[in-house]
Design a protein around this motif. Structure first.
Motif, PDB file in Angstrom:
ATOM      1  N   PRO A  47     -40.170  53.495 -11.888  1.00  0.00           N
ATOM      2  CA  PRO A  47     -40.270  52.679 -13.102  1.00  0.00           C
ATOM      3  C   PRO A  47     -39.148  51.637 -13.198  1.00  0.00           C
ATOM      4  N   LYS A  48     -37.960  52.008 -12.710  1.00  0.00           N
ATOM      5  CA  LYS A  48     -36.841  51.059 -12.732  1.00  0.00           C
ATOM      6  C   LYS A  48     -37.149  49.857 -11.842  1.00  0.00           C
ATOM      7  N   ALA A  49     -37.688  50.095 -10.667  1.00  0.00           N
ATOM      8  CA  ALA A  49     -38.040  49.004  -9.751  1.00  0.00           C
ATOM      9  C   ALA A  49     -39.119  48.110 -10.351  1.00  0.00           C
ATOM     10  N   LYS A  50     -40.088  48.721 -11.033  1.00  0.00           N
ATOM     11  CA  LYS A  50     -41.164  47.951 -11.658  1.00  0.00           C
ATOM     12  C   LYS A  50     -40.617  47.055 -12.770  1.00  0.00           C
ATOM     13  N   LEU A  51     -39.720  47.587 -13.588  1.00  0.00           N
ATOM     14  CA  LEU A  51     -39.112  46.825 -14.674  1.00  0.00           C
ATOM     15  C   LEU A  51     -38.207  45.718 -14.125  1.00  0.00           C
ATOM     16  N   THR A  52     -37.444  46.022 -13.095  1.00  0.00           N
ATOM     17  CA  THR A  52     -36.590  45.025 -12.452  1.00  0.00           C
ATOM     18  C   THR A  52     -37.438  43.876 -11.907  1.00  0.00           C
ATOM     19  N   ALA A  53     -38.533  44.195 -11.236  1.00  0.00           N
ATOM     20  CA  ALA A  53     -39.412  43.164 -10.672  1.00  0.00           C
ATOM     21  C   ALA A  53     -40.028  42.300 -11.778  1.00  0.00           C
ATOM     22  N   ALA A  54     -40.381  42.928 -12.911  1.00  0.00           N
ATOM     23  CA  ALA A  54     -40.980  42.172 -14.015  1.00  0.00           C
ATOM     24  C   ALA A  54     -39.971  41.192 -14.619  1.00  0.00           C
ATOM     25  N   ILE A  55     -38.732  41.636 -14.821  1.00  0.00           N
ATOM     26  CA  ILE A  55     -37.694  40.748 -15.359  1.00  0.00           C
ATOM     27  C   ILE A  55     -37.426  39.612 -14.376  1.00  0.00           C
ATOM     28  N   ARG A  56     -37.336  39.969 -13.111  1.00  0.00           N
ATOM     29  CA  ARG A  56     -37.074  38.969 -12.066  1.00  0.00           C
ATOM     30  C   ARG A  56     -38.174  37.904 -12.038  1.00  0.00           C
ATOM     31  N   GLU A  57     -39.420  38.318 -12.148  1.00  0.00           N
ATOM     32  CA  GLU A  57     -40.544  37.381 -12.122  1.00  0.00           C
ATOM     33  C   GLU A  57     -40.560  36.503 -13.378  1.00  0.00           C
ATOM     34  N   GLU A  58     -40.297  37.090 -14.536  1.00  0.00           N
ATOM     35  CA  GLU A  58     -40.238  36.301 -15.773  1.00  0.00           C
ATOM     36  C   GLU A  58     -39.125  35.249 -15.675  1.00  0.00           C
ATOM     37  N   ALA A  59     -37.995  35.635 -15.104  1.00  0.00           N
ATOM     38  CA  ALA A  59     -36.881  34.697 -14.954  1.00  0.00           C
ATOM     39  C   ALA A  59     -37.211  33.597 -13.943  1.00  0.00           C
ATOM     40  N   ARG A  60     -37.918  33.943 -12.879  1.00  0.00           N
ATOM     41  CA  ARG A  60     -38.321  32.928 -11.907  1.00  0.00           C
ATOM     42  C   ARG A  60     -39.197  31.885 -12.581  1.00  0.00           C
ATOM     43  N   LYS A  61     -40.197  32.362 -13.341  1.00  0.00           N
ATOM     44  CA  LYS A  61     -41.096  31.436 -14.033  1.00  0.00           C
ATOM     45  C   LYS A  61     -40.333  30.604 -15.068  1.00  0.00           C
ATOM     46  N   ALA A  62     -39.440  31.234 -15.816  1.00  0.00           N
ATOM     47  CA  ALA A  62     -38.682  30.523 -16.846  1.00  0.00           C
ATOM     48  C   ALA A  62     -37.752  29.468 -16.232  1.00  0.00           C
ATOM     49  N   THR A  63     -37.205  29.763 -15.052  1.00  0.00           N
ATOM     50  CA  THR A  63     -36.338  28.800 -14.365  1.00  0.00           C
ATOM     51  C   THR A  63     -37.143  27.583 -13.936  1.00  0.00           C
ATOM     52  N   GLU A  64     -38.332  27.814 -13.431  1.00  0.00           N
ATOM     53  CA  GLU A  64     -39.203  26.703 -13.045  1.00  0.00           C
ATOM     54  C   GLU A  64     -39.620  25.891 -14.271  1.00  0.00           C
ATOM     55  N   GLU A  65     -39.948  26.590 -15.379  1.00  0.00           N
ATOM     56  CA  GLU A  65     -40.339  25.894 -16.608  1.00  0.00           C
ATOM     57  C   GLU A  65     -39.190  25.069 -17.174  1.00  0.00           C
ATOM     58  N   ALA A  66     -37.952  25.554 -17.021  1.00  0.00           N
ATOM     59  CA  ALA A  66     -36.775  24.831 -17.507  1.00  0.00           C
ATOM     60  C   ALA A  66     -36.397  23.671 -16.584  1.00  0.00           C
ATOM     61  N   ARG A  67     -37.079  23.585 -15.450  1.00  0.00           N
ATOM     62  CA  ARG A  67     -36.844  22.526 -14.457  1.00  0.00           C
ATOM     63  C   ARG A  67     -35.381  22.451 -14.007  1.00  0.00           C
ATOM     64  N   VAL A  68     -34.846  23.625 -13.720  1.00  0.00           N
ATOM     65  CA  VAL A  68     -33.485  23.679 -13.190  1.00  0.00           C
ATOM     66  C   VAL A  68     -33.552  23.276 -11.727  1.00  0.00           C
ATOM     67  N   PRO A  69     -32.809  22.241 -11.337  1.00  0.00           N
ATOM     68  CA  PRO A  69     -32.846  21.811  -9.937  1.00  0.00           C
ATOM     69  C   PRO A  69     -32.032  22.751  -9.048  1.00  0.00           C
ATOM     70  N   ALA A  70     -32.091  22.525  -7.778  1.00  0.00           N
ATOM     71  CA  ALA A  70     -31.258  23.279  -6.836  1.00  0.00           C
ATOM     72  C   ALA A  70     -29.808  22.869  -7.064  1.00  0.00           C
ATOM     73  N   LEU A  71     -28.953  23.844  -7.307  1.00  0.00           N
ATOM     74  CA  LEU A  71     -27.539  23.600  -7.572  1.00  0.00           C
ATOM     75  C   LEU A  71     -26.705  24.169  -6.427  1.00  0.00           C
ATOM     76  N   ARG A  72     -25.536  23.624  -6.244  1.00  0.00           N
ATOM     77  CA  ARG A  72     -24.632  24.157  -5.223  1.00  0.00           C
ATOM     78  C   ARG A  72     -23.765  25.279  -5.774  1.00  0.00           C
ATOM     79  N   CYS A  73     -23.459  25.204  -7.078  1.00  0.00           N
ATOM     80  CA  CYS A  73     -22.538  26.157  -7.678  1.00  0.00           C
ATOM     81  C   CYS A  73     -22.789  26.162  -9.190  1.00  0.00           C
ATOM     82  N   ALA A  74     -22.671  27.325  -9.847  1.00  0.00           N
ATOM     83  CA  ALA A  74     -22.931  27.390 -11.290  1.00  0.00           C
ATOM     84  C   ALA A  74     -22.135  28.509 -11.948  1.00  0.00           C
ATOM     85  N   HIS A  75     -21.890  28.311 -13.236  1.00  0.00           N
ATOM     86  CA  HIS A  75     -21.332  29.350 -14.109  1.00  0.00           C
ATOM     87  C   HIS A  75     -22.462  29.743 -15.043  1.00  0.00           C
ATOM     88  N   ILE A  76     -22.732  31.034 -15.161  1.00  0.00           N
ATOM     89  CA  ILE A  76     -23.827  31.495 -16.009  1.00  0.00           C
ATOM     90  C   ILE A  76     -23.296  32.393 -17.119  1.00  0.00           C
TER      91      ILE A  76
END
Length: 148
Positions: A47-76
Motif C-alpha cells: 500500500p505504501k508503494a501504491k500511495l507513493t506512486a500516486a503522489i509521484r504521478e499527481e506531481a508529475r502531471k502538476a509540474t507539466e500543468e505548471a509549465r516548469v521548464p528544465a532547470l539546472r538547479c532549484a530550491h524547493i
C-alpha cells in the motif's frame, strides 16, 4: 498561498551558497484531498508503494500543468495546507514531499533530485484548505552564483 510564497522568498537566505536565485519561481500544486504519506504511518510495503506512486504521478502531471521548464538547479519549499487548524508536525510529511519531488523530476524539471541540483525541500505549513493540499514552491537557482 501567494502571501506565504512571498514571505518565504523574502526570508530565504542564499548567502554563502554556491548558487543564487534567478528570480524565476513556479508553484506546483497537487489536487486538494490527494492522500498523503506520513512518516508515522506503519504501512505494509505494497500500500505504501501504491500511495507513493500516486503522489509521484499527481506531481508529475502538476509540474507539466505548471509549465516548469528544465532547470539546472532549484530550491524547493514544500508547503502543506492542512484541512484543519489542529497542531501539526509538517516534517512527518517528508515521504509525501519526497514522492512529489520525484514526480517533478520525472516531468523533467531537474536532472536529478540529488544535492547537486536541489536545495530542500524546506517544509512549511500553509493556510487551511478543505481536504488539505500539498504545494511545491520552486525557486530557480543559478549554479554559478551570478544571479540575484
Amino acid at each position: 498561498m501567494a502571501d506565504l510564497a512571498a514571505s518565504l522568498l523574502a526570508e530565504a537566505s542564499w548567502s554563502g551558497m554556491l548558487a543564487a536565485p534567478t528570480g524565476r519561481t513556479w508553484t506546483i500544486s497537487l489536487p486538494a484531498g490527494t492522500p498523503l504519506l506520513n512518516a508515522n504511518q506503519r504501512l505494509h510495503h505494497a500500500p505504501k508503494a501504491k500511495l507513493t506512486a500516486a503522489i509521484r504521478e499527481e506531481a508529475r502531471k502538476a509540474t507539466e500543468e505548471a509549465r516548469v521548464p528544465a532547470l539546472r538547479c532549484a530550491h524547493i519549499f514544500g508547503i502543506f495546507c492542512p484541512p484543519t487548524k489542529r497542531r501539526r508536525d509538517v516534517g512527518n510529511l517528508y515521504p509525501s514531499f519526497k514522492a512529489a519531488i520525484d514526480g517533478a523530476v520525472d516531468a523533467g524539471m531537474l536532472p536529478d533530485d540529488s544535492d547537486d541540483y536541489l536545495l530542500g525541500p524546506d517544509m512549511r505549513i500553509g493556510e487551511t484548505i478543505r481536504g488539505g493540499q500539498l504545494h511545491l514552491l520552486v525557486i530557480e537557482l543559478d549554479p554559478t552564483g551570478a544571479a540575484g
